[in-house]
Enzyme design. Structure first.
Site, PDB file in Angstrom:
ATOM      1  N   TYR A  25     -63.407  64.510  43.171  1.00 57.40           N
ATOM      2  CA  TYR A  25     -64.701  65.123  42.820  1.00 57.40           C
ATOM      3  C   TYR A  25     -65.269  65.173  44.321  1.00 57.40           C
ATOM      4  O   TYR A  25     -64.978  65.949  45.513  1.00 57.40           O
ATOM      5  CB  TYR A  25     -65.672  65.149  41.642  1.00 57.40           C
ATOM      6  CG  TYR A  25     -66.620  66.548  42.066  1.00 57.40           C
ATOM      7  CD1 TYR A  25     -66.308  67.258  42.354  1.00 57.40           C
ATOM      8  CD2 TYR A  25     -67.516  65.248  42.027  1.00 57.40           C
ATOM      9  CE1 TYR A  25     -67.574  68.365  42.860  1.00 57.40           C
ATOM     10  CE2 TYR A  25     -69.253  66.424  42.088  1.00 57.40           C
ATOM     11  CZ  TYR A  25     -69.289  67.528  42.487  1.00 57.40           C
ATOM     12  OH  TYR A  25     -69.663  68.791  42.067  1.00 57.40           O
ATOM     13  N   ILE A  26     -65.415  63.687  45.229  1.00 52.51           N
ATOM     14  CA  ILE A  26     -66.706  63.993  46.190  1.00 52.51           C
ATOM     15  C   ILE A  26     -65.925  63.559  47.643  1.00 52.51           C
ATOM     16  O   ILE A  26     -65.706  64.487  48.701  1.00 52.51           O
ATOM     17  CB  ILE A  26     -68.559  62.922  45.752  1.00 52.51           C
ATOM     18  CG1 ILE A  26     -68.959  63.087  45.158  1.00 52.51           C
ATOM     19  CG2 ILE A  26     -68.550  62.485  47.600  1.00 52.51           C
ATOM     20  CD1 ILE A  26     -69.460  61.508  44.258  1.00 52.51           C
ATOM     21  N   ASP A  45     -54.534  57.834  47.682  1.00 52.78           N
ATOM     22  CA  ASP A  45     -55.190  58.175  45.943  1.00 52.78           C
ATOM     23  C   ASP A  45     -53.882  57.800  45.220  1.00 52.78           C
ATOM     24  O   ASP A  45     -52.914  58.058  45.679  1.00 52.78           O
ATOM     25  CB  ASP A  45     -55.594  59.353  45.723  1.00 52.78           C
ATOM     26  CG  ASP A  45     -56.626  59.756  45.065  1.00 52.78           C
ATOM     27  OD1 ASP A  45     -57.667  60.230  45.122  1.00 52.78           O
ATOM     28  OD2 ASP A  45     -56.236  59.465  43.918  1.00 52.78           O
ATOM     29  N   ALA A  88     -62.240  54.745  42.872  1.00 51.23           N
ATOM     30  CA  ALA A  88     -63.086  53.557  42.112  1.00 51.23           C
ATOM     31  C   ALA A  88     -62.749  54.402  40.792  1.00 51.23           C
ATOM     32  O   ALA A  88     -63.151  56.004  40.510  1.00 51.23           O
ATOM     33  CB  ALA A  88     -64.218  53.138  42.101  1.00 51.23           C
ATOM     34  N   TYR A 154     -70.333  49.051  35.229  1.00 49.10           N
ATOM     35  CA  TYR A 154     -69.903  50.422  36.216  1.00 49.10           C
ATOM     36  C   TYR A 154     -70.563  50.111  37.441  1.00 49.10           C
ATOM     37  O   TYR A 154     -70.640  49.006  38.995  1.00 49.10           O
ATOM     38  CB  TYR A 154     -70.210  51.899  36.044  1.00 49.10           C
ATOM     39  CG  TYR A 154     -70.379  52.763  37.269  1.00 49.10           C
ATOM     40  CD1 TYR A 154     -69.258  53.514  38.212  1.00 49.10           C
ATOM     41  CD2 TYR A 154     -71.573  53.209  37.748  1.00 49.10           C
ATOM     42  CE1 TYR A 154     -69.194  53.521  38.929  1.00 49.10           C
ATOM     43  CE2 TYR A 154     -71.593  54.244  38.694  1.00 49.10           C
ATOM     44  CZ  TYR A 154     -70.576  54.600  39.473  1.00 49.10           C
ATOM     45  OH  TYR A 154     -70.760  54.805  40.496  1.00 49.10           O
TER      46      TYR A 154
END
Ligand code: UDP
Length: 335
Positions: A25-26, A45, A88, A154
């Site tokens: 997304y980001i 990716d 991540a 996380y």
């Protein structure tokens, strides 16, 4: 100033940048804004959780960061000026169930990347960190000098990488800008990109889904010590966040020093305020139930991002919640 940054400054001011996690997304929004700024990008990716549709044809190297040899091969084949590192795992809940996944992927994956960068002479990195590094902050708005105090694996995995970057800066001239994100949301209308996690855990897409399906969204607790009892977060438009990465990487390309910055708007909204904004934007009632608190949710997280504004001249341009929800709604309606 080093040869690499000298070259960048005296050419057209553009660079070749590796974006790990660029199908997320980001990452995908940042890749889009990098291209708009004239930079060349390559996306690395695994597509384990990213979306291939978010990467234009020919730009993707499908590689998992846990595969050190393949990561090194990509960096040997292409000569990058800098790396922006998003790849991540990012689910707080999952990290409490399977912490080992977070340390293997987020920490050792990052180490494989940094090792490959060092071996190929790429020493500029923008790192995607998080407000979760602060845990339950001792003051709000949060400034960067508050201590690390993560309350879930996380957050801890991001803190560990931040610390590694500190040592690499000190002893290996490896420069990094660490950006601590608050709540990324919205979508860049012209890009066709948006938030598409599977499973989705984030508030705004879940609320929009509730509007579309009629299945209620669960509000995680309304007994917090906040004015309306629900949690307060700093919702930052993903395009503003993407632009923070552009100024950060250009800072490094010009020879700037390592630093850390919060990226948020500086104002907080409660869960109930988000629900009202969604009702106003969509013109529909949000079906909801009130559930118990979610494990590990601090009552209030709001960024003080003055440092980023003063140091790198970044400003959030899309901070108004209704505009953010409108952009997210436009994307959600495309299916
Ligand atoms: N939240 C909620 N219901 C949901 C998802 C989230 O009430 O189904 C709340 C959550 O407790 C938090 C806020 O919405 O206070 C934002 O949560 P999100 O998961 O979007 O981001 P986080 O703050 O965990 O990074």
């Amino acid at each position: 100033m080093r040869a690499r940054s000298y070259r960048w400054l005296h050419s057209k001011g553009v660079a070749k940048i590796l974006v790990t996690g660029g199908a997320g997304y980001i990452g995908s929004h940042t890749r889009y804004f990098l291209e708009k700024s004239g930079h060349t990008t390559v996306v690395l990716d695994s597509l384990e959780r990213g979306d291939a549709r978010a990467v234009p044809a020919g730009m993707l190297r499908q590689v998992d960061l846990r595969d050190a040899a393949k990561v090194r091969q990509v960096l040997q084949e292409e000569k990058f000026d800098a790396v922006i590192h998003f790849a991540a795992y990012m689910s707080v809940g999952e990290s409490t169930e399977r912490p080992e996944l977070y340390f293997i992927n987020n920490v050792s994956g990052s180490l494989n990347l940094f090792d490959a960068m060092l071996k190929t002479g790429v020493k500029s990195l923008v790192f995607s960190s998080t407000a979760a590094a602060y845990g339950i902050p001792t003051k709000v708005p949060i400034t960067e000098d508050l201590p690390f105090a993560p309350i879930n694996p996380y957050g801890e995995s991001k803190v560990m990488v931040e610390k590694i970057l500190g040592w690499l800066d000190r002893f290996r001239e490896f420069r990094s800008v660490r950006l601590r994100y608050f709540n990324a949301c919205g979508a860049e209308p012209a890009s066709g990109l948006g938030e598409r996690h599977d499973p989705e855990t984030h508030l705004i897409p879940l609320v929009l889904r509730a509007v579309q399906t009629g299945n209620p969204v669960k509000v995680f607790g309304d007994d917090y010590p906040t004015p309306d009892g629900t949690c307060i977060r700093d919702y930052i438009h993903v395009s503003d966040l993407a632009e923070a990465h552009i100024v950060a990487v250009e800072h490094l390309l010009k020879g700037g020093v390592s630093d850390v910055f919060n990226v948020g708007t500086g104002s907080g909204c409660s869960v109930k305020e988000v629900l009202s904004a969604v009702e106003q934007v969509t013109g529909k009632m949000v079906p909801r139930t009130i559930g118990p608190r979610r494990e590990g949710d601090p009552p209030s997280l709001v960024a003080d991002s003055t440092k980023l504004q003063k140091t790198l001249g970044w400003k959030p341009k899309r901070a108004e919640l209704h505009g953010i929800v409108r952009d997210a709604w436009e994307f959600a309606q495309k299916g």
